[in-house]
Structure formats: C-alpha cells, structure tokens
Design an enzyme around this catalytic site. Sequence first.
Site, PDB file in Angstrom:
ATOM      1  N   LEU A  77     -35.199 -60.100  25.681  1.00  0.00           N
ATOM      2  CA  LEU A  77     -34.823 -60.371  27.066  1.00  0.00           C
ATOM      3  C   LEU A  77     -36.017 -60.904  27.848  1.00  0.00           C
ATOM      4  CD1 LEU A  77     -32.803 -57.060  27.509  1.00  0.00           C
ATOM      5  CD2 LEU A  77     -31.846 -59.356  27.178  1.00  0.00           C
ATOM      6  N   PRO A  78     -35.785 -61.481  29.046  1.00  0.00           N
ATOM      7  CA  PRO A  78     -36.896 -62.097  29.790  1.00  0.00           C
ATOM      8  C   PRO A  78     -38.010 -61.143  30.196  1.00  0.00           C
ATOM      9  CG  PRO A  78     -34.795 -62.912  30.595  1.00  0.00           C
ATOM     10  CD  PRO A  78     -34.481 -61.793  29.649  1.00  0.00           C
ATOM     11  N   THR A 105     -41.368 -59.246  25.889  1.00  0.00           N
ATOM     12  CA  THR A 105     -42.720 -58.952  26.377  1.00  0.00           C
ATOM     13  C   THR A 105     -42.566 -58.257  27.712  1.00  0.00           C
ATOM     14  OG1 THR A 105     -43.593 -60.906  25.260  1.00  0.00           O
ATOM     15  CG2 THR A 105     -44.972 -59.918  26.964  1.00  0.00           C
ATOM     16  N   LYS A 180     -49.434 -57.658  22.197  1.00  0.00           N
ATOM     17  CA  LYS A 180     -48.809 -58.951  22.494  1.00  0.00           C
ATOM     18  C   LYS A 180     -49.374 -59.556  23.768  1.00  0.00           C
ATOM     19  CE  LYS A 180     -46.096 -62.438  23.110  1.00  0.00           C
ATOM     20  NZ  LYS A 180     -44.660 -62.354  23.299  1.00  0.00           N
ATOM     21  N   LYS A 250     -46.008 -64.922  33.963  1.00  0.00           N
ATOM     22  CA  LYS A 250     -45.503 -63.546  33.836  1.00  0.00           C
ATOM     23  C   LYS A 250     -46.334 -62.744  32.841  1.00  0.00           C
ATOM     24  CE  LYS A 250     -42.834 -61.955  30.893  1.00  0.00           C
ATOM     25  NZ  LYS A 250     -41.832 -61.644  29.851  1.00  0.00           N
TER      26      LYS A 250
END
Length: 300
Positions: A77-78, A105, A180, A250
């Site tokens: 998902l975003p 992430t 990550k 982001k």
Amino acid sequence: MTGPKAADPARPTVLGFIGLGVMGSRMCANLVRKSGLRVLVYDPVPKAVSELAAAGAEPLASASEVGGSADVVFLSLPGIEQVEAVCAELLTAARPPRLVVDMSTSDVARTRKLAGRLREAGVTLADAPVARTRQAAEDGTLLIAVGADEDVFTQLQPLLSCMGTDVVPAGGVGNGQVLKILNNMVLFINMHALAEALTIGRAAGVDGETLFRTLAMGSADSFALRRTATATMLPDTYPEQAFPTNYAIKDLDLALRLASEGGIDAGAAEQTMNLLQRVRDAGFGAQYYPVMIRLIDGRA
C-alpha cells in the site's frame, strides 16, 4: 469476533494480497505462480484485480473478505495511513488472519504501535518492505527486509522467497522499515550526487556517457550509477509509471524522522529533501525522481 484462525502457523493454506499497484501486482503474480497455495486478492481498482484473476488469483470484494478467509495477508500500500485503515478492516472479519505482512514502506513508530494493537486482537504483524526496481518485482528478485521475531521470519521466508531472492531478517517488528528507509535515503543522496556530477562534467566538456562509464570503473561505482542514473539521466527520460518524486519525498521524510528521533544531524539527506521538494514544486511530482537533474542543470 471469534479470534484469529487456529491453523498450524508453519503451514498456511490460504494467502491474501491487498494492494495491486505497480509493485504489488507483480509481487502477487509471483506469489500465485510459485507458492502453490490459494491467493485471494483485493484492490479498489477493478482492472488490477481482473489482471491478477487472469493469472490465477481469486478476487474478493473487500479487504475484510480477504482477511476472513486467508491465514496470512500481504499488504502493498502507499503508506502507513492506508496500512492502518486496511488492518482495521481486517479485524472486522469474523475470523481475522493470524498474520499480516506489511510490504509497504511505512513509518517505523506507527508500524510498531500498530503491531501492538493487532497483537491485542491475536494477530501478528510483520513488516517486510521491498527494495529494487519494478523489473525486480516482475522477475521475483526483490530485496526484502523482514521485521519479525525469528519464528515468524522462519514461517514467512518460503513465501517471501517467491517474490525476492534476498530475504533478510532485520530483527524485531519495525526493523525491516528501518533498513528499507535507510536504503532509499542512501539511494536518493547518491542520485543527487550523480546528477550534480553529470551536470558539472557536461559543463566542463565531458560527454555524459563517458563520464558515467568511467565512474563505474572506479571507486564511485554503485547500483544507482550503473542502473538508475544511466537508464534515466543519460537519455533524459523520466516516466510517470516509475517511482515518482512524490514517493521519494515520502520515503526521505521517514528517514529524516528517524534521524530527528535519534538526535542526529542528517545534513546530506536534508539537502536532498530540499532538492526533491523543489522538483515537486516545479511540477515534476509525478515523474520518476531522477528528473531532479533538470533543476540542477537549470532547465527547470
């Protein structure tokens, strides 16, 4: 609610996958092809669902339906807001999944807090964000950093190996996100440096292809140079279907939050964030983030 499924945790029989975007669709397709298990899918975009159904997945009408039937549910998902919302929906199922694997992430602190809330409902959360390219997702050669207890990692490794060739145990929940996020931070800073080097070299009369080929033979060599920068900055091509500037902002913001929480001055990351924000403000937010060179060389 009757509690999560009481199946043998080492032997899931039904998998779920929610979030069939650019990366998730390819990851899920590999899970369908290689796991040998039923894979139930949901995405709000009907076309994405129909494409996975054609590949052998079983489409359902909602996240809660997936959660009510699957032993293990994967999320792509975003960001953390969507992860939290979907997890809340999964808990509405009469028998929620016993394990949720967030491959997005996401914010580290909120991931750990969410894990605590799910634990109270008898559901385990593992974070397993992915690195490498869209082609790696297609080929099943992703790098996957897993934040989970050792026994959970052992259960997940065969499934994650359907999607990645390097599945790394990171330690407790949230640690996968740390690895990550820092991977991406280093990548973005590296790309910033390469954009500056390319601009300086061209201004000094050196051909860009010659510059990058020579850097790749020396101590400046990197994956970012050989793959990402060479494929984008030399031909000056930055498609909107790839990792956009807005996503880079982001992810780098997540890294800067970690630095702030640790009392660390991350000056290089802050400079790259400033550049990415200017790239976004110049109208390139949806384009592949190496488009940053157009601000560095003065074209935007």
